[in-house]
Design a protein around this motif. Structure first.
Motif, PDB file in Angstrom:
ATOM      1  N   GLU A 286      11.214  -3.377  16.518  1.00 33.20           N
ATOM      2  CA  GLU A 286       9.956  -2.885  15.951  1.00 33.20           C
ATOM      3  C   GLU A 286       9.190  -2.021  16.946  1.00 33.20           C
ATOM      4  O   GLU A 286       8.577  -1.018  16.566  1.00 33.20           O
ATOM      5  CB  GLU A 286       9.108  -4.065  15.484  1.00 33.20           C
ATOM      6  CG  GLU A 286       9.718  -4.822  14.304  1.00 33.20           C
ATOM      7  CD  GLU A 286       8.755  -5.833  13.711  1.00 33.20           C
ATOM      8  OE1 GLU A 286       7.593  -5.879  14.163  1.00 33.20           O
ATOM      9  OE2 GLU A 286       9.155  -6.579  12.797  1.00 33.20           O
ATOM     10  N   GLY A 287       9.231  -2.389  18.226  1.00 29.26           N
ATOM     11  CA  GLY A 287       8.571  -1.560  19.231  1.00 29.26           C
ATOM     12  C   GLY A 287       9.208  -0.186  19.343  1.00 29.26           C
ATOM     13  O   GLY A 287       8.500   0.826  19.474  1.00 29.26           O
ATOM     14  N   ASP A 288      10.541  -0.118  19.276  1.00 27.47           N
ATOM     15  CA  ASP A 288      11.225   1.179  19.336  1.00 27.47           C
ATOM     16  C   ASP A 288      10.897   2.039  18.113  1.00 27.47           C
ATOM     17  O   ASP A 288      10.773   3.263  18.222  1.00 27.47           O
ATOM     18  CB  ASP A 288      12.739   0.963  19.425  1.00 27.47           C
ATOM     19  CG  ASP A 288      13.168   0.383  20.766  1.00 27.47           C
ATOM     20  OD1 ASP A 288      12.366   0.454  21.718  1.00 27.47           O
ATOM     21  OD2 ASP A 288      14.292  -0.145  20.851  1.00 27.47           O
ATOM     22  N   ILE A 289      10.764   1.396  16.963  1.00 32.47           N
ATOM     23  CA  ILE A 289      10.429   2.142  15.745  1.00 32.47           C
ATOM     24  C   ILE A 289       9.059   2.787  15.880  1.00 32.47           C
ATOM     25  O   ILE A 289       8.873   3.975  15.590  1.00 32.47           O
ATOM     26  CB  ILE A 289      10.479   1.205  14.520  1.00 32.47           C
ATOM     27  CG1 ILE A 289      11.916   0.751  14.249  1.00 32.47           C
ATOM     28  CG2 ILE A 289       9.915   1.900  13.284  1.00 32.47           C
ATOM     29  CD1 ILE A 289      12.029  -0.322  13.184  1.00 32.47           C
ATOM     30  N   ARG A 290       8.099   2.015  16.326  1.00 32.79           N
ATOM     31  CA  ARG A 290       6.736   2.563  16.473  1.00 32.79           C
ATOM     32  C   ARG A 290       6.690   3.611  17.583  1.00 32.79           C
ATOM     33  O   ARG A 290       5.943   4.585  17.477  1.00 32.79           O
ATOM     34  CB  ARG A 290       5.753   1.430  16.758  1.00 32.79           C
ATOM     35  CG  ARG A 290       5.580   0.469  15.566  1.00 32.79           C
ATOM     36  CD  ARG A 290       4.430  -0.511  15.802  1.00 32.79           C
ATOM     37  NE  ARG A 290       4.189  -1.321  14.621  1.00 32.79           N
ATOM     38  CZ  ARG A 290       4.746  -2.504  14.406  1.00 32.79           C
ATOM     39  NH1 ARG A 290       5.576  -3.009  15.302  1.00 32.79           N
ATOM     40  NH2 ARG A 290       4.481  -3.182  13.307  1.00 32.79           N
ATOM     41  N   ALA A 291       7.482   3.412  18.637  1.00 36.46           N
ATOM     42  CA  ALA A 291       7.514   4.396  19.728  1.00 36.46           C
ATOM     43  C   ALA A 291       8.059   5.736  19.248  1.00 36.46           C
ATOM     44  O   ALA A 291       7.699   6.787  19.797  1.00 36.46           O
ATOM     45  CB  ALA A 291       8.355   3.869  20.886  1.00 36.46           C
ATOM     46  N   ALA A 292       8.914   5.711  18.227  1.00 36.34           N
ATOM     47  CA  ALA A 292       9.452   6.953  17.663  1.00 36.34           C
ATOM     48  C   ALA A 292       8.474   7.613  16.696  1.00 36.34           C
ATOM     49  O   ALA A 292       8.791   8.648  16.106  1.00 36.34           O
ATOM     50  CB  ALA A 292      10.770   6.667  16.945  1.00 36.34           C
ATOM     51  N   GLY A 293       7.282   7.035  16.528  1.00 38.23           N
ATOM     52  CA  GLY A 293       6.281   7.614  15.632  1.00 38.23           C
ATOM     53  C   GLY A 293       6.505   7.280  14.173  1.00 38.23           C
ATOM     54  O   GLY A 293       6.027   8.003  13.293  1.00 38.23           O
ATOM     55  N   VAL A 294       7.215   6.193  13.906  1.00 34.99           N
ATOM     56  CA  VAL A 294       7.507   5.784  12.522  1.00 34.99           C
ATOM     57  C   VAL A 294       6.682   4.548  12.204  1.00 34.99           C
ATOM     58  O   VAL A 294       6.729   3.549  12.931  1.00 34.99           O
ATOM     59  CB  VAL A 294       9.011   5.477  12.346  1.00 34.99           C
ATOM     60  CG1 VAL A 294       9.304   5.062  10.913  1.00 34.99           C
ATOM     61  CG2 VAL A 294       9.841   6.697  12.719  1.00 34.99           C
ATOM     62  N   GLN A 295       5.928   4.597  11.111  1.00 32.14           N
ATOM     63  CA  GLN A 295       5.111   3.467  10.695  1.00 32.14           C
ATOM     64  C   GLN A 295       5.958   2.463   9.915  1.00 32.14           C
ATOM     65  O   GLN A 295       6.854   2.849   9.172  1.00 32.14           O
ATOM     66  CB  GLN A 295       3.944   3.935   9.823  1.00 32.14           C
ATOM     67  CG  GLN A 295       3.019   4.941  10.493  1.00 32.14           C
ATOM     68  CD  GLN A 295       1.930   5.426   9.551  1.00 32.14           C
ATOM     69  OE1 GLN A 295       1.702   4.867   8.482  1.00 32.14           O
ATOM     70  NE2 GLN A 295       1.241   6.487   9.944  1.00 32.14           N
ATOM     71  N   ILE A 296       5.644   1.184  10.060  1.00 32.63           N
ATOM     72  CA  ILE A 296       6.299   0.127   9.297  1.00 32.63           C
ATOM     73  C   ILE A 296       5.326  -0.346   8.226  1.00 32.63           C
ATOM     74  O   ILE A 296       4.216  -0.782   8.537  1.00 32.63           O
ATOM     75  CB  ILE A 296       6.708  -1.041  10.212  1.00 32.63           C
ATOM     76  CG1 ILE A 296       7.658  -0.550  11.308  1.00 32.63           C
ATOM     77  CG2 ILE A 296       7.361  -2.154   9.405  1.00 32.63           C
ATOM     78  CD1 ILE A 296       8.020  -1.618  12.326  1.00 32.63           C
ATOM     79  N   VAL A 297       5.709  -0.233   6.950  1.00 32.33           N
ATOM     80  CA  VAL A 297       4.812  -0.563   5.845  1.00 32.33           C
ATOM     81  C   VAL A 297       5.518  -1.502   4.872  1.00 32.33           C
ATOM     82  O   VAL A 297       6.749  -1.584   4.826  1.00 32.33           O
ATOM     83  CB  VAL A 297       4.343   0.704   5.100  1.00 32.33           C
ATOM     84  CG1 VAL A 297       3.619   1.645   6.044  1.00 32.33           C
ATOM     85  CG2 VAL A 297       5.531   1.436   4.481  1.00 32.33           C
ATOM     86  N   SER A 298       4.723  -2.177   4.072  1.00 32.79           N
ATOM     87  CA  SER A 298       5.253  -3.049   3.031  1.00 32.79           C
ATOM     88  C   SER A 298       5.271  -2.304   1.703  1.00 32.79           C
ATOM     89  O   SER A 298       4.418  -1.439   1.464  1.00 32.79           O
ATOM     90  CB  SER A 298       4.393  -4.308   2.908  1.00 32.79           C
ATOM     91  OG  SER A 298       4.388  -5.032   4.119  1.00 32.79           O
ATOM     92  N   PRO A 299       6.201  -2.618   0.810  1.00 37.14           N
ATOM     93  CA  PRO A 299       6.201  -1.993  -0.517  1.00 37.14           C
ATOM     94  C   PRO A 299       4.927  -2.347  -1.269  1.00 37.14           C
ATOM     95  O   PRO A 299       4.258  -3.336  -0.957  1.00 37.14           O
ATOM     96  CB  PRO A 299       7.446  -2.598  -1.188  1.00 37.14           C
ATOM     97  CG  PRO A 299       8.280  -3.117  -0.069  1.00 37.14           C
ATOM     98  CD  PRO A 299       7.332  -3.537   1.004  1.00 37.14           C
ATOM     99  N   PRO A 300       4.536  -1.552  -2.263  1.00 35.74           N
ATOM    100  CA  PRO A 300       3.309  -1.848  -3.018  1.00 35.74           C
ATOM    101  C   PRO A 300       3.441  -3.147  -3.802  1.00 35.74           C
ATOM    102  O   PRO A 300       4.549  -3.604  -4.106  1.00 35.74           O
ATOM    103  CB  PRO A 300       3.174  -0.633  -3.948  1.00 35.74           C
ATOM    104  CG  PRO A 300       4.556  -0.090  -4.070  1.00 35.74           C
ATOM    105  CD  PRO A 300       5.215  -0.347  -2.751  1.00 35.74           C
ATOM    106  N   ALA A 301       2.287  -3.734  -4.124  1.00 35.24           N
ATOM    107  CA  ALA A 301       2.279  -4.973  -4.899  1.00 35.24           C
ATOM    108  C   ALA A 301       2.810  -4.728  -6.308  1.00 35.24           C
ATOM    109  O   ALA A 301       2.815  -3.595  -6.812  1.00 35.24           O
ATOM    110  CB  ALA A 301       0.860  -5.529  -4.957  1.00 35.24           C
ATOM    111  N   TYR A 302       3.251  -5.793  -6.926  1.00 33.16           N
ATOM    112  CA  TYR A 302       3.846  -5.699  -8.269  1.00 33.16           C
ATOM    113  C   TYR A 302       2.831  -5.145  -9.264  1.00 33.16           C
ATOM    114  O   TYR A 302       1.670  -5.549  -9.303  1.00 33.16           O
ATOM    115  CB  TYR A 302       4.324  -7.075  -8.722  1.00 33.16           C
ATOM    116  CG  TYR A 302       4.853  -7.086 -10.146  1.00 33.16           C
ATOM    117  CD1 TYR A 302       6.147  -6.658 -10.424  1.00 33.16           C
ATOM    118  CD2 TYR A 302       4.048  -7.515 -11.194  1.00 33.16           C
ATOM    119  CE1 TYR A 302       6.630  -6.663 -11.725  1.00 33.16           C
ATOM    120  CE2 TYR A 302       4.524  -7.527 -12.499  1.00 33.16           C
ATOM    121  CZ  TYR A 302       5.810  -7.106 -12.766  1.00 33.16           C
ATOM    122  OH  TYR A 302       6.286  -7.110 -14.052  1.00 33.16           O
TER     123      TYR A 302
END
Length: 666
Positions: free
Chosen positions: A302-318
């Motif tokens: 997860e740290g490498d993902i954010r370091a690459a400038g990529v956001q981690i998000v959850s899918p929208p609610a049902y």
């Protein structure tokens, strides 16, 4: 096309075609209609442009005063002749470079074999570039009528394999041939601008668009499939971000990436070679990684993902209004896409459904105006999801886009912002094509096991043959990706290539060590030459510092002396002022006493009597305080002198009034 772009100064993509239209019109005798000009462009330059596009190009030429329009015909002007001469010169130069590239390709043994069999090498080379560098966004613009079976590995004597081998070798080692390849790639991409423009202006920026990377692209972006794949993916991410897009990834894709790394860790931990070594696993086999290295990668994911400038998000609610038939969508994906793992279909279904929900039912026809888009390297996923949503949700824009299609569109928006994007994309494609397929790999492992059982290869050689990246590359080169060619001779040839590669690496390391040693000697010599100068500089600096410290000490002494002089003079002046005031009061008191004693008060003005009373009151009060509190007139005088002296000191320090500074003090 590339030369025209450089000359146009990025004024627009239609501008690129004006020189071709003017040159074609000149060949037609400087007078023709747009349809005839279009045919001539196709004949002279191999560019087949829609009739409406040709008309737009000629209208642009009219605005530039190179062409005039008379009813339905276009005619050249004097300004057209210079432009025409430039076009023919550019075409001659391009032809020369293409011939040089073709000659280099012909010299490659793999391509020479195809030539001997009667293949048109020029057509194969250009076709490969158009196929793998410029797909023209057909999966975005057009509605897919058929579903491809996913990326295919070239087998046997596939021309794609030979071209991919030549291109990957050239990009890695020959800058001149690389420049020729880049010209072809970028020229092809620029020519596709005509067709891409039909899906919306290419200069449009993204409007609040979030591009979601699927799991394979995510792993490439953070370096888990090697440097070439990472460079291509990060070029894509950077170009998208510079055009206003936000880059993100769903949290379930992060979970899938963690599972992929975990599976690679288990494969490396086990002694048995897996049936397929590619992607993440091939990368870590090449690095001779240990299980601990994979565990570290998982912990840092997860740290490498954010370091690459990529956001981690959850899918929208049902939301029942925006939710698709997930079981139907998953079934369509399983049937249309060849997934290596059943769970992969589930993850892709979640990503595609989430993109659809994020669009909130808002249907648009341009990728720049959509709120969400899944970016993938799986063309089958793009095609299946596009067909499913067109049939069941009546949407015109597919939920997913192929990474190469997006890269083409982004590069056409701003070629100077991502100059290496075409090269990195085609290099990544070529390297993928040079990985052994499952059938070849399985046949290769069987042959290794047979040779090991007979004692023809040692245990160390088995390890090299199974896990060395050079062995994988040599296997493909020796067999042409044809499983039927695997035999003991291929294994021997692969071992020779491994040893040659090891020797090359050793020679390279030796050369680097010698170069470093030479650099160290040079640095030592330079250090020796500079040592004397440095010592002299240090001595001079030390002398200057001592002189400055002495000057500072002298200045401080003078400032202390100045402050003491000011304080002394302020006290003297305060004492003088208070003394004068006291004697004045005494004189007034004596005068009042004399008046009241020797003069009739009735004869004096009223104010004199009042003044006498005031002075008498002051004397009585002062005497009473003295008797009650204690002290004397001197005490009161000294108490009055202190604040007056302090005020005078501040006044004299700020203005310098009444003070002559000592010599050397400013």
């Amino acid at each position: 096309m590339r030369a025209n772009f450089d000359a146009s100064g990025d004024r627009g993509h239609v501008e690129l075609f004006v020189p071709f239209a003017v040159a074609a019109l000149s060949r037609l005798g400087c007078a023709a209609d747009s349809i005839t000009v279009g045919r001539e462009i196709a004949l002279a330059f191999g560019l087949r442009l829609p009739a409406g596009v040709v008309t737009s190009i000629l209208r642009r030429a009219v605005k530039q005063h190179m062409v005039v329009r008379t009813q339905e015909r276009f005619e050249c002007t004097e300004g057209a002749h210079q432009k025409t001469a430039t076009v023919w010169k550019q075409q001659s130069d391009a032809t020369r470079r293409q011939k040089a590239l073709l000659g280099a390709a012909m010299a490659d043994p793999r391509i020479a074999r195809l030539r001997d069999e009667g293949a048109d090498i020029e057509a194969l080379l250009l076709g490969y570039i158009e196929k793998h560098a410029v797909p023209l966004l057909s999966r975005i613009i057009a509605r897919p009528t058929s579903v491809p079976n996913g990326p295919q590995k070239p087998g046997g004597d596939s021309p794609d394999f030979a071209i991919a081998s030549f291109i990957s070798d050239a990009l890695a080692s020959d800058p001149t041939i690389t420049s020729y390849i880049e010209d072809l790639v970028k020229g092809s991409m620029l020519s596709s601008a005509v067709y891409l423009s039909e899906s919306g202006p290419l200069d449009r920026r993204f409007e609040k668009t979030v591009l979601y990377l699927d799991t394979p692209l995510l792993l490439k972006a953070i370096g888990h499939e090697g440097a070439a794949a990472q460079e291509a993916t990060l070029e894509l991410v950077s170009a998208a971000r510079s055009n206003g897009a936000t880059i993100a990834v769903f949290d379930h894709s992060v979970k899938e990436a963690r599972n992929v790394l975990g599976a690679a860790e288990q494969a490396i931990r086990n002694t048995r070679t897996p049936d397929s070594v590619r992607g993440v696993l091939a990368h870590y086999f090449e690095l001779r990684a240990r299980p601990a290295d994979l565990l570290t990668a998982i912990a840092r994911l997860e740290g490498d993902i954010r370091a690459a400038g990529v956001q981690i998000v959850s899918p929208p609610a049902y939301n029942s209004r925006l939710t698709v038939d997930e079981s139907g969508l998953e079934k369509a994906l399983v049937e249309g896409v060849r997934y290596p793992r059943p769970a992969a279909a589930r993850y892709d279904m979640k990503s595609v459904a989430a993109v659809h929900a994020l669009r909130s039912g808002r249907d648009v026809d341009q990728i720049e105006r959509t709120r969400a888009m899944l970016v993938t390297n799986n063309d089958a996923l793009v095609a299946v999801s596009a067909r499913y949503f067109k049939e069941h949700e009546r949407t015109s824009l597919p939920p997913a886009v192929l990474d190469h299609d997006l890269a083409t569109r982004l590069w056409l928006k701003s070629p100077t912002a991502a100059p290496n994007l075409p090269r990195t994309q085609i290099l990544a494609d070529s390297l993928v094509l040079l990985d052994p397929g499952e059938a070849l790999w399985r046949r290769y492992l069987d042959e290794i096991d047979a040779l090991s059982a007979r004692g023809d290869v040692s245990a160390d050689e088995v390890i090299e043959l199974r896990f060395s990246y050079e062995a994988h590359r040599a296997l493909v080169v020796e067999t042409g990706n044809n499983p039927d060619r695997v035999d003991a001779d291929v294994i021997d040839a692969t071992l020779r290539r491994i040893r040659e590669a090891a020797k090359d690496e050793e020679r390279m390391l030796t050369a680097l060590a010698a170069q470093e040693a030479s650099s160290a000697h040079a640095r030592a010599a330079l250090a020796g030459l500079a040592a004397g100068e440095l010592a002299a500089d240090l001595e001079g600096e030390r002398g200057r510092r001592l002189a400055a410290e002495q000057a500072l000490a002298t200045l401080r002494s003078q400032l202390v002396l100045r402050r003491d002089l000011i304080r002394s003079r302020a006290r003297k002046r305060a004492h003088l002022a208070i003394s004068v005031l006291v004697w004045f009061v005494v004189a007034v008191c004596l005068a009042a006493f004399a008046v009241t004693t020797f003069v009739d008060m009735a004869l004096l003005p009223n104010w004199v009597g009042l003044a006498v009373k005031v002075v008498s009151a002051v004397v009585i009060v002062t005497g009473t305080i003295t008797q009650t509190v204690g002290g004397s007139v001197r005490t009161f005088v000294e108490q009055a002198e202190a604040p007056l002296a302090s005020w005078l000191e501040r006044r004299m320090s700020s203005t310098g009034a009444g003070f002559d500074a000592p010599e050397g003090v400013g």
